[in-house]
Design a protein around this motif. Sequence first.
Motif, PDB file in Angstrom:
ATOM      1  N   ASP A  19      33.066   0.559 -46.395  1.00 33.87           N
ATOM      2  CA  ASP A  19      34.050   0.744 -47.461  1.00 33.87           C
ATOM      3  C   ASP A  19      35.442   0.661 -46.836  1.00 33.87           C
ATOM      4  O   ASP A  19      35.650   1.161 -45.729  1.00 33.87           O
ATOM      5  CB  ASP A  19      33.855   2.103 -48.143  1.00 33.87           C
ATOM      6  N   PHE A  24      37.616   7.684 -48.941  1.00 36.06           N
ATOM      7  CA  PHE A  24      36.263   7.661 -49.483  1.00 36.06           C
ATOM      8  C   PHE A  24      35.241   7.769 -48.360  1.00 36.06           C
ATOM      9  O   PHE A  24      34.261   8.509 -48.472  1.00 36.06           O
ATOM     10  CB  PHE A  24      36.016   6.393 -50.295  1.00 36.06           C
ATOM     11  N   ASP A  65      30.196  -0.994 -50.345  1.00 33.27           N
ATOM     12  CA  ASP A  65      31.154  -1.219 -51.421  1.00 33.27           C
ATOM     13  C   ASP A  65      31.126  -2.705 -51.774  1.00 33.27           C
ATOM     14  O   ASP A  65      30.725  -3.536 -50.953  1.00 33.27           O
ATOM     15  CB  ASP A  65      32.556  -0.811 -50.961  1.00 33.27           C
ATOM     16  N   LEU A  92      27.455   1.014 -53.527  1.00 31.02           N
ATOM     17  CA  LEU A  92      28.180   2.208 -53.949  1.00 31.02           C
ATOM     18  C   LEU A  92      29.571   1.744 -54.366  1.00 31.02           C
ATOM     19  O   LEU A  92      30.402   1.423 -53.516  1.00 31.02           O
ATOM     20  CB  LEU A  92      28.242   3.211 -52.793  1.00 31.02           C
ATOM     21  N   THR A  93      29.816   1.675 -55.661  1.00 29.46           N
ATOM     22  CA  THR A  93      31.004   0.990 -56.160  1.00 29.46           C
ATOM     23  C   THR A  93      31.485   1.599 -57.470  1.00 29.46           C
ATOM     24  O   THR A  93      30.796   2.416 -58.078  1.00 29.46           O
ATOM     25  CB  THR A  93      30.691  -0.508 -56.369  1.00 29.46           C
ATOM     26  N   LYS A 115      30.512   5.223 -57.812  1.00 28.25           N
ATOM     27  CA  LYS A 115      31.204   6.160 -56.933  1.00 28.25           C
ATOM     28  C   LYS A 115      31.487   7.506 -57.586  1.00 28.25           C
ATOM     29  O   LYS A 115      31.799   8.473 -56.888  1.00 28.25           O
ATOM     30  CB  LYS A 115      32.514   5.544 -56.431  1.00 28.25           C
ATOM     31  N   ASP A 116      31.383   7.569 -58.911  1.00 27.08           N
ATOM     32  CA  ASP A 116      31.609   8.853 -59.564  1.00 27.08           C
ATOM     33  C   ASP A 116      30.316   9.669 -59.682  1.00 27.08           C
ATOM     34  O   ASP A 116      30.274  10.705 -60.347  1.00 27.08           O
ATOM     35  CB  ASP A 116      32.237   8.671 -60.942  1.00 27.08           C
TER      36      ASP A 116
END
Length: 228
Positions: A19, A24, A65, A92-93, A115-116
Motif C-alpha cells: 500500500d 494505512f 491495494d 484491500l481497497t 478498507k473500512d
Amino acid sequence: MSDTNTGGKAGKLRILIADDHPLFRQGVRALLAGSPDMDIAGEATNGEEAVSLAAALEPDVVLMDIRMPGLNGIEATKRIVGKQPKVRVLILTMFQDDSSVFTAMRAGARGYVLKDADEEELMRAIRAVAGGEAIFSPNIAARMIDYFAMTRPAAREELFPELTTREREVLYLIADGASNAEIALKLELSGKTVANYVTNVLNKLQVEGRSEAARIAREARLGGGGAE
C-alpha cells in the motif's frame, strides 16, 4: 523504501503489506502485531515492490491495494499469482465497483475486502484466504450474488436468440472485459476455438468490434432488452 523483514516465527502466517499510504500500512502493521498467529514479512509501497518482495520473501498472504504509483495492484496480483500460485492475494481497497472486483478476481486474487472493514473482519479474511478460501466483504458478496443472478440465468437466452448457448457465454465474458485467453481458460477451450466464437458473435450481432458487442450485452442485461 520498503521494509523487508525476512524473519517470521514458526507457525505464523507471513503477511506482505502492499500500500502506498504510510499511515494505512502503520495501522495494519499495528493490528497484525497484536495477533499471535501472524507476522509481518515486509511492506511494499507500489506494485513493482510488491512483486519483487513476494518473490524474495514468499509470504503466505499479500494484502494488496489496487491504486498505487506505477504498477497497479491488479497487475501486481496477476504477476505474483502467475509466478507464485501458492501465494494468496487479498485485495484491500476502497474501490467497490463491479469492474474492480471482477478484474481483481480474474487476476488471481482470492479475496476482496474494503478498507473500512472492522478489525475482526480483516483478520478473519486474512486467515480464510491463507487457508485457501475465497472471501469478500459482505456488501461486495451481496453485489456479486445480485450481479450473477441478473446476468446469468438460463432464461436470459431470450436476449440474444440468434446466438448459441456457448456464444452467449462468450459474449457475456467479453462484456465483463475478459480477453480471448481468459475466456479460453474460463470455458476450457482452445484459443482458436474462442477466436471462432468471437467472430461468430460479432457477425451475428452485426457489430464491428468486441467493444461494441460488450456495450450491447451490458445494455441488454441491465435493461432486459435484446440487441438492435
